[in-house]
Design a protein around this motif. Structure first.
Motif, short mmCIF file in Angstrom:
data_model
loop_
_atom_site.label_atom_id
_atom_site.label_comp_id
_atom_site.label_asym_id
_atom_site.label_seq_id
_atom_site.Cartn_x
_atom_site.Cartn_y
_atom_site.Cartn_z
N LEU A 118 -23.55 -37.86 9.10
CA LEU A 118 -22.55 -37.17 9.91
C LEU A 118 -21.71 -38.26 10.56
O LEU A 118 -22.21 -39.01 11.40
CB LEU A 118 -23.21 -36.28 10.97
CG LEU A 118 -22.24 -35.53 11.88
CD1 LEU A 118 -21.40 -34.54 11.05
CD2 LEU A 118 -22.99 -34.79 12.97
N ASN A 119 -20.47 -38.36 10.12
CA ASN A 119 -19.59 -39.44 10.55
C ASN A 119 -20.26 -40.78 10.23
O ASN A 119 -20.60 -41.02 9.10
CB ASN A 119 -19.23 -39.30 12.03
CG ASN A 119 -18.53 -37.98 12.31
OD1 ASN A 119 -17.73 -37.51 11.52
ND2 ASN A 119 -18.88 -37.36 13.42
N GLU A 120 -20.52 -41.61 11.23
CA GLU A 120 -21.15 -42.91 10.99
C GLU A 120 -22.67 -42.85 11.13
O GLU A 120 -23.35 -43.83 10.83
CB GLU A 120 -20.59 -43.95 11.97
CG GLU A 120 -19.10 -44.19 11.82
CD GLU A 120 -18.72 -44.70 10.43
OE1 GLU A 120 -19.41 -45.60 9.91
OE2 GLU A 120 -17.73 -44.21 9.87
N LYS A 121 -23.20 -41.74 11.58
CA LYS A 121 -24.64 -41.61 11.81
C LYS A 121 -25.36 -41.20 10.53
O LYS A 121 -24.94 -40.28 9.84
CB LYS A 121 -24.90 -40.57 12.89
CG LYS A 121 -26.36 -40.45 13.29
CD LYS A 121 -26.53 -39.47 14.45
CE LYS A 121 -27.94 -39.47 14.97
NZ LYS A 121 -28.84 -38.65 14.24
N ILE A 122 -26.44 -41.89 10.24
CA ILE A 122 -27.24 -41.59 9.06
C ILE A 122 -28.66 -41.25 9.53
O ILE A 122 -29.24 -41.97 10.34
CB ILE A 122 -27.26 -42.76 8.07
CG1 ILE A 122 -25.85 -43.00 7.53
CG2 ILE A 122 -28.24 -42.49 6.94
CD1 ILE A 122 -25.72 -44.15 6.58
N ASP A 123 -29.18 -40.13 9.03
CA ASP A 123 -30.54 -39.71 9.33
C ASP A 123 -31.37 -39.75 8.06
O ASP A 123 -30.87 -39.46 6.96
CB ASP A 123 -30.57 -38.27 9.88
CG ASP A 123 -29.94 -38.16 11.25
OD1 ASP A 123 -30.11 -39.09 12.06
OD2 ASP A 123 -29.29 -37.13 11.53
#
Length: 117
Positions: free
Chosen positions: A11-16
């Motif tokens: 999500l955008n620059e966030k990676i889970d």
């Protein structure tokens, strides 16, 4: 010994990185694609922001502490909570919730069986 896969969400620059039983990882990926197809049909003011699945992998070694591995059961519980708190009146949200809850129930059963084994 249990086999896990990792579903990678962005999500955008966030990676889970969501750790799922290997038998259920594809279901999370498919559910994510389905939810994305339906998100724009929701009319509520509090529609959940949903990351997009970008990959799945069998092994994962995180090099930095910037990201963490999220337990699949925890992820699905949070997802169910977000969608059940959505105040939707126009779209039949119950169909999406049914799919989320079905995978959540399967995971709960899988983890119960793992504890017993």
């Amino acid at each position: 010994m249990s086999q896990y896969k990792y579903v990678i969400l962005q999500l955008n620059e966030k990676i889970d990185f969501v750790e799922m039983p290997s038998t259920h990882a594809y279901q999370l990926s498919a559910l994510n694609v389905r939810l994305h197809k339906e998100l724009n049909k929701l009319t509520a003011n509090n529609v959940p922001t949903l990351p997009m699945v970008i990959a799945e992998c069998d092994n994962l070694d995180l090099i930095t502490q910037k990201n963490q591995i999220i337990d699949g059961l925890l992820y699905m519980t949070q997802l169910e909570k977000e969608f059940s708190n959505t105040n939707e009146t126009s779209y039949p949200l119950i169909s999406l919730l049914t799919e989320i809850r079905a995978l959540l129930a399967q995971l709960e059963q899988w983890y119960e069986e793992e504890v017993e084994a």
